[in-house]
Design an enzyme around this catalytic site. Structure first.
Site, PDB file in Angstrom:
ATOM      1  N   GLY A  48      96.817 -60.896  90.798  1.00  0.00           N
ATOM      2  CA  GLY A  48      96.114 -60.060  89.842  1.00  0.00           C
ATOM      3  C   GLY A  48      94.677 -59.766  90.229  1.00  0.00           C
ATOM      4  O   GLY A  48      94.385 -59.251  91.296  1.00  0.00           O
ATOM      5  N   SER A  49      93.761 -60.140  89.372  1.00  0.00           N
ATOM      6  CA  SER A  49      92.390 -59.641  89.401  1.00  0.00           C
ATOM      7  C   SER A  49      91.567 -60.092  90.605  1.00  0.00           C
ATOM      8  O   SER A  49      91.652 -61.232  91.065  1.00  0.00           O
ATOM      9  CB  SER A  49      91.671 -60.079  88.125  1.00  0.00           C
ATOM     10  OG  SER A  49      90.332 -59.653  88.133  1.00  0.00           O
TER      11      SER A  49
END
Length: 598
Positions: A48-49
């Site tokens: 993800g991020s």
């Protein structure tokens, strides 16, 4: 021996771990509610991020980081947070920096299958470049310390012009050694994700670069920061948080970055072209740049991003090289599209919108760290718009480790049949067939707030920021009948300043309806009341797969997921009326099957 936590699922440190406690807050993760502080954390890597590096730094400064991080695969994002702690902060900070190592697939599998409650992870006394791992049950592994690797990078010809540039280059060298990079290549533009304020560490970091005379060397745009720069007080944001958030943004502007503050830089005129070498942070933007635009960028960690913009170079690794952009897993959605989606197209095209974030989230989950070639969507290419791809990329970025996917006959590197045949050959037998049950599970995971009534308190749109066409679609839906906004519902939309200016006519109609517009920030940063409902039992409605994934953990509120049409309907009725009696969209009201977990 130290207490150990194990999972075969990657974990995004940002949005997945609370930085002041070390608790896992990602509702979808097997370690949810566990505390990683002072433990040995055994996971494949992050996911993800790009902001995981910021979270790692804050965990270190708060003395809540893991004692050691044992990864399957080397993770530059998590390592960057530790490198920044050592390079930018006082020497005593190093006492809290975790040991970080990568053991490879075989040893990782052994550690997980023969897991013990405690694990010994220590620096080899005779060689600080080695890490010794023992579980007390016969498993003993020696691997390299990712934070003490020798420099492999040739930086001849790069002469820093300021102390900031020298410090940035040293940081790049250390992080690049994790990937074994040997050369730097110039970039034509940059997009900075690290402009968010999640704690004092990030503010001190960027102010240090300003004090040392830093200045970006290439055109550089800024991601969403943590508050609307002009209206944060009017919105009721805490004074200390708002002041610090704007101070971060101000510091980046002092470094010569453009006043853009958008998580959708691909909507700007300055977006890169096919084949262009760039340096972008922000997971959804990186996935879009690589996959849809065909530009070349790694998913760069926060902090590493601004260091690269100051130097003007990045390591020649990963997605920058054509040989690393080849897929290694086929995700086959052919039968799914034929049996589930195509029969629904004539019923209600607006309802189809929610398919793309759900499918993106699912493909990210199924790709298991690899680059997927996704087949089957070519039969519905007429509805695979830029906005559909935008939603797909954002959701894919939440669950995937790879910053790239290929859609057969749709994305630029998978257009020609010869290219597709080559990609299929490169994947060999590594193929996943997507089932109806998989898709239902993905949708229900995003629609995690289902149950306990369908009343909606807040409709949250624009994550990533609304495009001009999405803004017009929203305006059309709102004005499709004479009903007004329900008095008990707040509807808010995040978008860039440029889109709001260009879509002035639609903005005026929407403001008359009661839509509140927010600039400079986005929903992943708007975490507290009064923007988020005070009532912890309140429900937030969104059409964003990204916000549906991160929102429950970030806000401690329930999230409902659906299409933009569903969101507008909820804003008028105060309830989610999607798929009457089922709370499923038309295209997912399937007969005779049940959900199964991935």
């Amino acid at each position: 021996m130290t207490g150990a936590l194990y999972s075969s699922t990657g974990l995004s440190f940002w949005g997945g771990i609370e930085e002041t406690t070390g608790n896992v807050i990602d509702l979808t993760h097997p370690l949810h509610l566990q505390c990683i502080s002072d433990k040995v954390l055994v996971i494949p890597g992050g996911r993800g991020s790009c902001t995981g590096s910021q979270s790692m730094l804050e965990l270190i400064l708060n003395k809540k980081s893991p004692r050691a991080l044992v990864l399957r695969d080397a993770d530059a994002i998590l390592c960057t947070g530790a490198v920044v702690a050592e390079e930018f902060f006082p020497p005593d900070t190093r006492d809290n920096v975790p040991i970080i190592c990568a053991v490879g697939a075989e040893a990782f599998k052994q550690l997980v299958e023969e897991s013990t409650e405690t694990l010994s992870v220590r620096i080899d006394e005779s060689d600080p470049g080695d890490v010794r791992i023992e579980n007390g049950q016969g498993v003993a592994i020696t691997v390299k310390n990712l934070l003490r690797l020798p420099n492999t990078l040739n930086v001849d010809g790069i002469n820093p012009n300021s102390d900031a540039e020298a410090l940035a280059l040293r940081t790049i060298e250390r992080v690049a050694s994790i990937s074994g990079a040997r050369e730097l290549i110039p970039i034509s533009n940059a997009h900075i994700d690290a402009v968010t304020y999640i704690g004092p560490g990030g503010l001190k970091f960027i102010q240090r670069l300003v004090e040392l005379g830093g200045m970006v060397q290439v055109p550089t745009t800024l991601n969403s920061q943590s508050v609307d720069r002009r209206r944060w007080r009017q919105m009721g944001v805490d004074e200390v948080h708002g002041t610090n958030a704007n101070a971060v943004g101000d510091a980046y502007l002092e470094l010569g970055c453009e006043l853009s503050f958008t998580c959708a830089p691909y909507l700007l005129e300055s977006r890169p072209k096919f084949g262009q070498q760039i340096m972008w942070g922000e997971s959804n933007a990186v996935v879009f740049a690589n996959s849809v635009l065909g530009a070349r960028t790694e998913k760069y960690a926060d902090y590493f991003d601004i260091c690269s913009a100051i130097v003007g170079f990045v390591p020649n690794i990963g997605m920058h090289e054509a040989r690393n952009r080849v897929p290694n897993v086929v995700i086959d959605a052919t039968d799914l599209i034929r049996t589930v989606l195509v029969p629904s197209l004539d019923d209600n095209d607006n309802d189809i919108e929610s398919f793309f974030p759900a499918m993106g989230w699912l493909c990210g989950s199924l790709s298991d760290g690899g680059i997927p070639l996704i087949i089957g969507l070519e039969s519905i290419s007429h509805i695979v718009t830029r906005d559909a791809l935008k939603a797909f990329c954002a959701a894919f970025g939440t669950t995937a480790s790879s910053p790239l996917f290929h859609l057969a006959n749709i994305t630029p590197e998978a257009q020609e049949m010869s290219d597709i045949e080559g990609m299929l050959a490169s994947c060999g037998d590594n193929k996943v067939v997507v089932s109806k049950q998989d898709l239902l599970h993905a949708y229900e995971t995003l629609d995690s707030g289902k149950g306990d009534g369908d009343d909606i308190s807040l409709v949250a749109l624009g994550n990533p920021h609304l495009s001009k066409t999405e803004l017009h679609c929203l305006s059309t839906l709102v004005t499709s009948d004479s009903r007004g906004k329900h008095p008990g519902v707040r509807i808010m939309a995040c978008l860039g300043r440029q889109v709001q200016t260009e879509g002035k006519e639609d903005v005026e109609k929407l403001e008359s309806f009661g839509v509140e517009f927010v600039n400079d920030t986005c929903w992943c940063m708007l975490l507290d009341p009064p923007i988020i409902p005070h009532d912890k039992k309140a429900k937030i409605m969104t059409n964003s797969g990204k916000y549906s994934h991160y929102g429950p953990g970030l806000t401690n509120r329930s999230l409902r997921f659906g299409s933009m049409r569903d969101c507008v309907e909820a804003s008028k009725t105060g309830r989610l009326a999607n798929g009457e009696g089922t709370n499923l969209p038309v295209w997912l009201q399937l007969r005779s099957f049940t959900s199964r977990a991935l």
